[in-house]
Design a protein around this motif. Structure first.
Motif, PDB file in Angstrom:
ATOM      1  N   LYS A 237       0.833  -1.194   0.000  1.00 12.89           N
ATOM      2  CA  LYS A 237       0.000   0.000   0.000  1.00 12.89           C
ATOM      3  C   LYS A 237       0.876   1.255   0.000  1.00 12.89           C
ATOM      4  CE  LYS A 237      -3.544  -2.210   2.909  1.00 12.89           C
ATOM      5  NZ  LYS A 237      -4.308  -2.081   4.166  1.00 12.89           N
ATOM      6  N   TRP A 238       0.273   2.316  -0.522  1.00 15.48           N
ATOM      7  CA  TRP A 238       0.749   3.678  -0.270  1.00 15.48           C
ATOM      8  C   TRP A 238       2.186   3.948  -0.726  1.00 15.48           C
ATOM      9  CZ3 TRP A 238      -0.876   2.318   5.286  1.00 15.48           C
ATOM     10  CH2 TRP A 238      -2.269   2.165   5.318  1.00 15.48           C
ATOM     11  N   TYR A 239       2.607   3.273  -1.733  1.00 16.98           N
ATOM     12  CA  TYR A 239       3.959   3.525  -2.220  1.00 16.98           C
ATOM     13  C   TYR A 239       3.979   4.269  -3.561  1.00 16.98           C
ATOM     14  CZ  TYR A 239       6.260   0.698   1.330  1.00 16.98           C
ATOM     15  OH  TYR A 239       6.750   0.221   2.522  1.00 16.98           O
ATOM     16  N   ARG A 240       2.821   4.622  -4.061  1.00 18.45           N
ATOM     17  CA  ARG A 240       2.726   5.369  -5.318  1.00 18.45           C
ATOM     18  C   ARG A 240       3.479   4.648  -6.446  1.00 18.45           C
ATOM     19  NH1 ARG A 240       3.310  11.811  -3.752  1.00 18.45           N
ATOM     20  NH2 ARG A 240       1.527  11.898  -2.338  1.00 18.45           N
ATOM     21  N   ASP A 241       3.115   3.409  -6.681  1.00 22.39           N
ATOM     22  CA  ASP A 241       3.773   2.611  -7.712  1.00 22.39           C
ATOM     23  C   ASP A 241       3.423   3.137  -9.104  1.00 22.39           C
ATOM     24  OD1 ASP A 241       4.962   0.926  -5.866  1.00 22.39           O
ATOM     25  OD2 ASP A 241       3.204  -0.393  -5.792  1.00 22.39           O
ATOM     26  N   THR A 242       4.428   3.192  -9.957  1.00 23.05           N
ATOM     27  CA  THR A 242       4.241   3.729 -11.306  1.00 23.05           C
ATOM     28  C   THR A 242       4.364   2.684 -12.406  1.00 23.05           C
ATOM     29  OG1 THR A 242       6.578   4.356 -11.274  1.00 23.05           O
ATOM     30  CG2 THR A 242       4.974   6.070 -10.709  1.00 23.05           C
ATOM     31  N   ASP A 243       4.982   1.535 -12.084  1.00 21.20           N
ATOM     32  CA  ASP A 243       5.205   0.549 -13.140  1.00 21.20           C
ATOM     33  C   ASP A 243       5.364  -0.832 -12.520  1.00 21.20           C
ATOM     34  OD1 ASP A 243       6.122   0.043 -16.127  1.00 21.20           O
ATOM     35  OD2 ASP A 243       7.595  -0.974 -14.868  1.00 21.20           O
ATOM     36  N   VAL A 244       4.892  -1.855 -13.242  1.00 20.94           N
ATOM     37  CA  VAL A 244       5.081  -3.234 -12.815  1.00 20.94           C
ATOM     38  C   VAL A 244       5.589  -4.032 -14.010  1.00 20.94           C
ATOM     39  CG1 VAL A 244       2.639  -3.721 -13.227  1.00 20.94           C
ATOM     40  CG2 VAL A 244       3.993  -5.279 -11.807  1.00 20.94           C
ATOM     41  N   GLU A 245       6.615  -4.859 -13.792  1.00 17.98           N
ATOM     42  CA  GLU A 245       7.255  -5.627 -14.852  1.00 17.98           C
ATOM     43  C   GLU A 245       7.377  -7.078 -14.419  1.00 17.98           C
ATOM     44  OE1 GLU A 245       9.742  -5.981 -18.545  1.00 17.98           O
ATOM     45  OE2 GLU A 245       7.970  -4.903 -17.814  1.00 17.98           O
ATOM     46  N   TYR A 246       6.895  -7.991 -15.270  1.00 15.17           N
ATOM     47  CA  TYR A 246       7.023  -9.428 -15.008  1.00 15.17           C
ATOM     48  C   TYR A 246       8.214  -9.970 -15.782  1.00 15.17           C
ATOM     49  CZ  TYR A 246       6.056 -14.436 -15.119  1.00 15.17           C
ATOM     50  OH  TYR A 246       6.161 -15.796 -15.006  1.00 15.17           O
ATOM     51  N   LEU A 247       9.020 -10.812 -15.135  1.00 17.72           N
ATOM     52  CA  LEU A 247      10.158 -11.436 -15.815  1.00 17.72           C
ATOM     53  C   LEU A 247      10.524 -12.732 -15.114  1.00 17.72           C
ATOM     54  CD1 LEU A 247      13.509  -9.611 -14.922  1.00 17.72           C
ATOM     55  CD2 LEU A 247      11.374  -9.232 -13.680  1.00 17.72           C
ATOM     56  N   ASP A 248      11.237 -13.571 -15.851  1.00 20.21           N
ATOM     57  CA  ASP A 248      11.695 -14.860 -15.330  1.00 20.21           C
ATOM     58  C   ASP A 248      13.180 -14.749 -15.024  1.00 20.21           C
ATOM     59  OD1 ASP A 248      12.965 -17.638 -15.725  1.00 20.21           O
ATOM     60  OD2 ASP A 248      10.838 -18.110 -15.599  1.00 20.21           O
ATOM     61  N   ILE A 249      13.546 -15.051 -13.791  1.00 21.88           N
ATOM     62  CA  ILE A 249      14.953 -15.042 -13.376  1.00 21.88           C
ATOM     63  C   ILE A 249      15.298 -16.413 -12.817  1.00 21.88           C
ATOM     64  CG2 ILE A 249      16.701 -13.993 -11.882  1.00 21.88           C
ATOM     65  CD1 ILE A 249      15.029 -11.473 -11.787  1.00 21.88           C
ATOM     66  N   ASP A 250      16.251 -17.052 -13.468  1.00 21.54           N
ATOM     67  CA  ASP A 250      16.690 -18.382 -13.044  1.00 21.54           C
ATOM     68  C   ASP A 250      15.523 -19.379 -12.963  1.00 21.54           C
ATOM     69  OD1 ASP A 250      19.285 -17.419 -12.830  1.00 21.54           O
ATOM     70  OD2 ASP A 250      19.041 -16.866 -10.727  1.00 21.54           O
ATOM     71  N   GLY A 251      14.597 -19.270 -13.914  1.00 19.94           N
ATOM     72  CA  GLY A 251      13.479 -20.194 -13.970  1.00 19.94           C
ATOM     73  C   GLY A 251      12.356 -19.907 -12.997  1.00 19.94           C
ATOM     74  N   LYS A 252      12.408 -18.765 -12.311  1.00 19.03           N
ATOM     75  CA  LYS A 252      11.381 -18.419 -11.325  1.00 19.03           C
ATOM     76  C   LYS A 252      10.715 -17.092 -11.687  1.00 19.03           C
ATOM     77  CE  LYS A 252      13.911 -20.772  -7.621  1.00 19.03           C
ATOM     78  NZ  LYS A 252      14.587 -20.633  -6.302  1.00 19.03           N
ATOM     79  N   PRO A 253       9.388 -17.011 -11.569  1.00 24.25           N
ATOM     80  CA  PRO A 253       8.682 -15.762 -11.881  1.00 24.25           C
ATOM     81  C   PRO A 253       9.008 -14.669 -10.862  1.00 24.25           C
ATOM     82  CG  PRO A 253       7.185 -17.649 -11.936  1.00 24.25           C
ATOM     83  CD  PRO A 253       8.442 -18.118 -11.294  1.00 24.25           C
ATOM     84  N   HIS A 254       9.151 -13.458 -11.357  1.00 18.98           N
ATOM     85  CA  HIS A 254       9.405 -12.296 -10.511  1.00 18.98           C
ATOM     86  C   HIS A 254       8.578 -11.114 -10.993  1.00 18.98           C
ATOM     87  CE1 HIS A 254      12.969 -14.713  -9.570  1.00 18.98           C
ATOM     88  NE2 HIS A 254      13.209 -13.923  -8.532  1.00 18.98           N
ATOM     89  N   LEU A 255       8.311 -10.206 -10.091  1.00 23.65           N
ATOM     90  CA  LEU A 255       7.720  -8.909 -10.419  1.00 23.65           C
ATOM     91  C   LEU A 255       8.642  -7.814  -9.907  1.00 23.65           C
ATOM     92  CD1 LEU A 255       3.903  -9.213  -9.558  1.00 23.65           C
ATOM     93  CD2 LEU A 255       4.955  -9.274 -11.816  1.00 23.65           C
ATOM     94  N   ILE A 256       8.842  -6.781 -10.738  1.00 25.92           N
ATOM     95  CA  ILE A 256       9.576  -5.595 -10.298  1.00 25.92           C
ATOM     96  C   ILE A 256       8.607  -4.431 -10.260  1.00 25.92           C
ATOM     97  CG2 ILE A 256      11.484  -4.014 -10.755  1.00 25.92           C
ATOM     98  CD1 ILE A 256      12.886  -6.185 -12.279  1.00 25.92           C
ATOM     99  N   LEU A 257       8.544  -3.756  -9.126  1.00 27.52           N
ATOM    100  CA  LEU A 257       7.676  -2.591  -8.966  1.00 27.52           C
ATOM    101  C   LEU A 257       8.529  -1.336  -8.886  1.00 27.52           C
ATOM    102  CD1 LEU A 257       5.021  -3.754  -6.331  1.00 27.52           C
ATOM    103  CD2 LEU A 257       4.978  -3.967  -8.809  1.00 27.52           C
ATOM    104  N   SER A 258       8.136  -0.329  -9.652  1.00 27.53           N
ATOM    105  CA  SER A 258       8.790   0.978  -9.579  1.00 27.53           C
ATOM    106  C   SER A 258       7.873   1.920  -8.817  1.00 27.53           C
ATOM    107  CB  SER A 258       9.054   1.539 -10.978  1.00 27.53           C
ATOM    108  OG  SER A 258       9.815   0.632 -11.732  1.00 27.53           O
TER     109      SER A 258
ATOM    110  N   ASP B 224      13.679   7.235  -7.345  1.00 25.13           N
ATOM    111  CA  ASP B 224      12.810   7.928  -8.298  1.00 25.13           C
ATOM    112  C   ASP B 224      12.822   7.274  -9.671  1.00 25.13           C
ATOM    113  OD1 ASP B 224      12.167   9.877  -6.375  1.00 25.13           O
ATOM    114  OD2 ASP B 224      13.982  10.993  -6.856  1.00 25.13           O
ATOM    115  N   VAL B 225      12.750   5.953  -9.703  1.00 27.40           N
ATOM    116  CA  VAL B 225      12.680   5.232 -10.970  1.00 27.40           C
ATOM    117  C   VAL B 225      11.226   5.160 -11.410  1.00 27.40           C
ATOM    118  CG1 VAL B 225      13.041   3.016 -12.110  1.00 27.40           C
ATOM    119  CG2 VAL B 225      14.773   3.906 -10.536  1.00 27.40           C
ATOM    120  N   TYR B 226      10.948   5.682 -12.595  1.00 28.38           N
ATOM    121  CA  TYR B 226       9.571   5.705 -13.061  1.00 28.38           C
ATOM    122  C   TYR B 226       9.130   4.357 -13.606  1.00 28.38           C
ATOM    123  CZ  TYR B 226       5.349   7.169 -15.461  1.00 28.38           C
ATOM    124  OH  TYR B 226       4.049   7.282 -15.867  1.00 28.38           O
TER     125      TYR B 226
END
Length: 520
Positions: free
Chosen positions: A344-365, A394-396
């Motif tokens: 909550k309350w982090y003012r997220d601007t972007d979400v990216e799905y990717l596979d790292i070492d065969g495992k699903p990950h999400l990166i939130l900016s 401040d990564v958009y």
């Protein structure tokens, strides 16, 4: 080339002096013939000096022709038409700068050709085409520029049966004094690419997505000011994109298509009036709203990411409001329901799905913290254990790409340096910094075998970077003039590659990806 091959030319060169003397003696005996005033002609030979152009009235039955110390600097097409018996042609010690690719057309009997000691920097491709009797070529004494325009000569020298005297490159610096006879084709990188404007669409836009549905190709564009999702369909006959349909809403920021069980759904994220999910009704030929997304959870959506795991479909919405919750939704066979609240309350601007070492990950900016990486936990069926990407505030947005087996991310910053980082096995490591001012999109794109990254700007030209495999980083490639770009999307259709560029303040632009072979 062996000495044996050079011996015929040396014998010819040694006889050249005798040939000239005989020609002059014989010419004085012949009297006037159909021979230009600046040439001396015999029955079989002609010698031309101080000429201002190639004469057209040389006797047709000559077998040898010599041009020396003349003033013309170019030889045009079909310059020697009407000389079917010509076997020896010497154009030496002149100031020749250019030739046509058909200069020597018709000289089917030509055995020896010399262009020695001129001002040639290049030769047109196929200039020796049709010269099937050629056994000796002399190109010495010219300042050849060994670039892509001369690549064909390297190939020709390697396969011709004629003896070619050793010739050298004068430029570029990396080839200066290199023997052309020893160059290989793989030393020339002659394929270049470029993005050229294909069409401008007279409206502003925020996000653009491409998708295939029922054997057709579509693009959906979010228009915030008109509050619409505009759908374009590729017209195979006209070879362009035409209007297909639209979804009308309010302050639309993202229109995200997803195909589930052969049905087309569109998640429409809006700043006001709530966000909704539409389904394409193929019988009624229209979009129908089937679901609302809870407004208390998603207050100010900024990005939507679609992904699948273990045959299940998900999407995540990054919420940028103070009270919003970035949320993951899962398909349950009827609609999408809330599967997990990330934070909550982090003012997220972007979400990216990717596979790292065969495992699903999400990166939130986020505008209020470092980008964080979540990893999928099978036991808990959730994304857990967020870890910061350090030294990046401040990564958009964060977008990933791969080069072979390596994973990279492009991190966009509005003020400061945007970055390219590489996965090092346990964390992302700095690789490259790009100066960015007013940047809200740093989009990696792979088109055919070419890897690009496009860094948008609200205050200057958008920079296109090209991945240099030898250097292992991006290099500047091209500038694009787009007003306030917000997204870049690759569309492949009918064996053509297009780049859609959204613009928050100007025209949405469609570029065509063009491949040019400079050696062609």
């Amino acid at each position: 080339m062996g000495n044996a091959k050079k011996q015929p030319f040396r014998r010819i060169a040694s006889c050249l002096g005798v040939f000239v003397v005989l020609l002059l003696i014989e010419g004085s005996k012949q009297g006037k013939r159909t021979c230009p005033s600046w040439c001396t002609c015999t029955k079989d030979n002609a010698l031309c000096e101080n000429a201002r152009s190639i004469p057209r009235s040389v006797p047709s039955d000559i077998t040898s022709l010599l041009f020396t110390a003349n003033t013309f600097d170019a030889i045009s097409s079909d310059a020697f038409i009407g000389l079917p018996h010509l076997e020896y042609l010497f154009i030496e010690n002149n100031v020749i700068k250019s030739l046509s690719n058909t200069t020597f057309r018709g000289l089917k009997s030509l055995i020896h050709l010399s262009l020695a000691n001129n001002n040639l920097q290049t030769l047109p491709k196929d200039i020796f085409k049709g010269l099937d009797s050629l056994t000796n070529v002399d190109l010495r004494g010219n300042a050849f520029k060994c670039d892509c325009k001369l690549k064909w000569l390297v190939a020709w020298v390697s396969r011709t049966n004629a003896t070619v005297e050793d010739i050298y490159c004068e430029s570029p610096p990396e080839f200066k004094k290199h023997k052309i006879n020893d160059l290989s084709l793989n030393q020339f990188d002659c394929i270049i690419t470029e993005f050229v404007v294909f069409r401008k669409l007279p409206f502003q836009s925020l996000s653009i997505d491409a998708f295939s549905y029922m054997n057709d190709e579509y693009v959906v564009i979010a228009q915030p000011f008109t509050g619409k999702c505009i759908f374009l369909q590729w017209d195979h006959v006209e070879g362009t994109f035409r209007n297909f349909d639209n979804i009308t809403g309010t302050s639309v920021v993202v229109c995200k298509p997803v195909i589930v069980e052969n049905n087309l759904y569109v998640i429409v994220a809006q700043l006001f009036g709530g966000s909704h999910i539409y389904k394409r009704d193929i019988h009624a030929n229209k979009f129908t709203k089937i679901q609302d997304i809870e407004i208390l959870r998603i207050r100010k959506p900024n990005d939507i990411e679609i992904f699948s795991m273990a045959k299940d479909w998900y999407f995540a919405i990054a919420d940028s409001s103070k009270a919003g919750i970035t949320t993951v939704y899962k398909w349950n066979g009827v609609g999408f329901y809330c599967d997990q609240s990330l934070h909550k309350w982090y003012r997220d601007t972007d979400v990216e799905y990717l596979d790292i070492d065969g495992k699903p990950h999400l990166i939130l900016s986020s505008s209020s913290q470092h980008p964080v990486i979540y990893q999928w936990n099978k036991g808990k069926n959730q994304f857990v254990d967020p870890v910061d990407i350090p030294d990046m505030e401040d990564v958009y947005a964060v977008k990933h790409f791969m080069v072979k087996e390596d994973i990279y991310v492009c991190l966009t910053r509005f003020i400061g340096d945007s970055k390219v980082m590489k996965w090092g096995g346990t964390k992302f490591l700095d690789l490259q910094r790009m100066p960015s001012r007013g940047s809200m999109v740093f989009q990696p794109l792979q088109i055919k075998n070419y890897q690009y990254a496009i860094l948008g700007s609200d205050y200057s030209f958008t920079q296109v970077y090209f991945w240099d495999a030898g250097k292992g980083k991006f290099v500047k490639f091209q500038e694009l003039n787009i007003q306030a770009p917000r997204s870049f999307t690759h569309v492949f259709v009918d064996k053509k590659d297009f780049l859609f560029a959204s613009s928050f303040k100007g025209n949405t632009v469609i570029y065509k990806h063009v491949i040019v072979d400079l050696s062609a």
